[in-house]
Design a protein around this motif. Structure first.
Motif, PDB file in Angstrom:
ATOM      1  N   ARG A 229       0.828  -1.206   0.000  1.00 20.85           N
ATOM      2  CA  ARG A 229       0.000   0.000   0.000  1.00 20.85           C
ATOM      3  C   ARG A 229       0.861   1.256   0.000  1.00 20.85           C
ATOM      4  N   TYR A 230       1.936   1.220   0.779  1.00 21.28           N
ATOM      5  CA  TYR A 230       2.781   2.409   0.933  1.00 21.28           C
ATOM      6  C   TYR A 230       3.448   2.791  -0.379  1.00 21.28           C
ATOM      7  N   TYR A 231       3.986   1.781  -1.070  1.00 21.55           N
ATOM      8  CA  TYR A 231       4.704   2.049  -2.321  1.00 21.55           C
ATOM      9  C   TYR A 231       3.854   1.808  -3.555  1.00 21.55           C
ATOM     10  N   HIS A 232       2.597   1.359  -3.329  1.00 23.19           N
ATOM     11  CA  HIS A 232       1.682   1.116  -4.441  1.00 23.19           C
ATOM     12  C   HIS A 232       2.355   0.274  -5.523  1.00 23.19           C
ATOM     13  N   THR A 233       2.980  -0.804  -5.040  1.00 24.14           N
ATOM     14  CA  THR A 233       3.681  -1.757  -5.899  1.00 24.14           C
ATOM     15  C   THR A 233       3.217  -3.157  -5.539  1.00 24.14           C
ATOM     16  N   PRO A 234       2.808  -3.977  -6.515  1.00 27.44           N
ATOM     17  CA  PRO A 234       2.335  -5.334  -6.210  1.00 27.44           C
ATOM     18  C   PRO A 234       3.430  -6.180  -5.552  1.00 27.44           C
ATOM     19  N   LEU A 235       3.089  -6.829  -4.429  1.00 26.11           N
ATOM     20  CA  LEU A 235       3.988  -7.735  -3.724  1.00 26.11           C
ATOM     21  C   LEU A 235       3.254  -9.060  -3.508  1.00 26.11           C
ATOM     22  N   ILE A 236       3.746 -10.094  -4.124  1.00 28.10           N
ATOM     23  CA  ILE A 236       3.106 -11.413  -4.059  1.00 28.10           C
ATOM     24  C   ILE A 236       3.937 -12.321  -3.166  1.00 28.10           C
ATOM     25  N   ILE A 237       3.278 -12.945  -2.163  1.00 29.28           N
ATOM     26  CA  ILE A 237       3.976 -13.836  -1.240  1.00 29.28           C
ATOM     27  C   ILE A 237       3.781 -15.284  -1.675  1.00 29.28           C
ATOM     28  N   ASN A 238       4.882 -15.969  -1.910  1.00 32.85           N
ATOM     29  CA  ASN A 238       4.875 -17.417  -2.132  1.00 32.85           C
ATOM     30  C   ASN A 238       5.324 -18.106  -0.847  1.00 32.85           C
ATOM     31  N   GLY A 239       4.569 -19.114  -0.419  1.00 31.16           N
ATOM     32  CA  GLY A 239       4.915 -19.787   0.830  1.00 31.16           C
ATOM     33  C   GLY A 239       3.962 -19.396   1.933  1.00 31.16           C
ATOM     34  N   ASN A 240       4.033 -20.086   3.041  1.00 29.59           N
ATOM     35  CA  ASN A 240       3.130 -19.871   4.163  1.00 29.59           C
ATOM     36  C   ASN A 240       3.730 -18.844   5.119  1.00 29.59           C
ATOM     37  N   ALA A 241       3.350 -17.587   4.908  1.00 27.94           N
ATOM     38  CA  ALA A 241       3.823 -16.531   5.805  1.00 27.94           C
ATOM     39  C   ALA A 241       2.956 -16.534   7.047  1.00 27.94           C
ATOM     40  N   ALA A 242       3.385 -17.261   8.069  1.00 28.19           N
ATOM     41  CA  ALA A 242       2.568 -17.459   9.262  1.00 28.19           C
ATOM     42  C   ALA A 242       2.233 -16.136   9.933  1.00 28.19           C
ATOM     43  N   LYS A 243       0.986 -16.037  10.417  1.00 29.47           N
ATOM     44  CA  LYS A 243       0.548 -14.808  11.055  1.00 29.47           C
ATOM     45  C   LYS A 243       1.220 -14.585  12.405  1.00 29.47           C
ATOM     46  N   ASN A 244       1.757 -15.660  12.995  1.00 25.89           N
ATOM     47  CA  ASN A 244       2.413 -15.482  14.283  1.00 25.89           C
ATOM     48  C   ASN A 244       3.870 -15.057  14.140  1.00 25.89           C
ATOM     49  N   CYS A 245       4.288 -14.803  12.887  1.00 27.80           N
ATOM     50  CA  CYS A 245       5.637 -14.276  12.656  1.00 27.80           C
ATOM     51  C   CYS A 245       5.577 -12.769  12.851  1.00 27.80           C
ATOM     52  N   SER A 246       6.008 -12.291  13.990  1.00 25.25           N
ATOM     53  CA  SER A 246       5.836 -10.894  14.371  1.00 25.25           C
ATOM     54  C   SER A 246       7.075 -10.075  14.028  1.00 25.25           C
TER      55      SER A 246
END
Length: 296
Positions: A229-246
């Motif tokens: 959102r900040y850079y208005h550039t598409p960022l696609i995540i491959n893999g399981n980016a766990a929500k508990n990764c703080s």
């Protein structure tokens, strides 16, 4: 001092009409046997008078007609931001990939600008002339306040108020309006055609102005979403980016690649530029694996 258009054809037509009227008037005068130079002097004087009046009409602009409005345009690129001071003293902070159209001088009734993208406005108070920002679907009206507008193409439009009050309405339906106070915002989704009013943290919304990005115990996937959102550039995540990764970190705004490289010190992932634009994030693990130290 204003420019004007002088057309030779119109000039000749005016002179021809004047000459015709003079000839008719002279022929209607009583004829006498004694030759007199007076009609010729009168004729020359009338011709000179009417021709001078014709020049005055075409040389001087009609002050009853308003002067044409000169529109200016400022546009930023992917890595650019800009601050614009409008004719009334209003300050506009333009975010990346944004465009602002505004008049060189505002008229006497209201102040209107057009925005594509995101901008933060600090409007100079003027009770006689409301300030209006027109975006794709919305019209935002204020007198003197500060607020943020996010209106990038193909995304949800969002207005957030920092100080003062703001009235937001649909361009297509003047009866659909909401009134916003500080720390309130409204979003509009083009699919359901509804304005949704919510309470917000205005300071976090305008964080992009400070040149600093702060993440406080935020999930890795949310960090990537915030960078998108900040850079208005598409960022696609491959893999399981766990929500508990703080992630807790503060970055200076030195560009997206700089921040992604810095994040690699906190989480185990790689990234590569996508052919269609943006980046692909190849997520592996939350904790960055430390390299074993070499034996002494």
């Amino acid at each position: 001092t204003q420019e004007f258009d002088w057309e030779v054809g119109i000039n000749e037509e005016v002179k021809s009409r004047i000459q015709t009227k003079i000839n008719i008037r002279i022929e209607s005068l009583p004829k006498s046997g004694k030759r007199s130079w007076l009609p010729y002097f009168l004729r020359a004087a009338v011709v000179l008078l009417f021709f001078s009046l014709g020049l005055a009409v075409y040389n001087f602009p009609d002050k009853s007609k308003p002067s044409p409005i000169v529109l200016l345009e400022k546009q930023t690129g992917a890595g650019q931001r800009a601050k614009i001071t409008l004719a009334d003293g209003t300050s506009v902070h333009l975010n990346v990939n944004s465009k602002l159209r505004y008049p060189e001088k505002f008229d006497a009734d209201f102040r209107k600008v057009e925005l594509i993208g995101e901008a933060f406005f600090e409007v100079s108070p003027d009770a006689e002339r409301p300030f209006v920002v027109v975006t794709d679907q919305l019209s935002t009206r204020v007198l003197g306040t500060s607020f943020n507008i996010n209106s990038y193409p193909n995304s949800t439009e969002e207005i957030s108020v920092v100080t003062g009050k703001v009235r937001v309405g649909l361009i297509s339906d003047e009866n659909t309006q909401v009134l916003l106070a500080p720390n309130q915002g409204v979003s509009f989704n083009s699919l359901n055609k509804q304005l949704v009013k919510t309470d917000i943290d205005a300071n976090s919304v305008i964080q992009w102005r400070s040149g600093e990005l702060r993440f406080e115990r935020m999930a890795f996937s949310e960090v990537i979403a915030e960078l998108e959102r900040y850079y208005h550039t598409p960022l696609i995540i491959n893999g399981n980016a766990a929500k508990n990764c703080s992630i807790t970190a503060t970055f200076e705004n030195k560009g997206l690649q700089f921040i992604l490289s810095s994040l690699q010190l906190l989480a185990d992932f790689s990234y590569e530029e996508h052919a269609s634009g943006g980046y692909v994030i190849n997520y592996k693990n939350c904790v960055k694996a430390l390299k074993p130290s070499l034996p002494m």
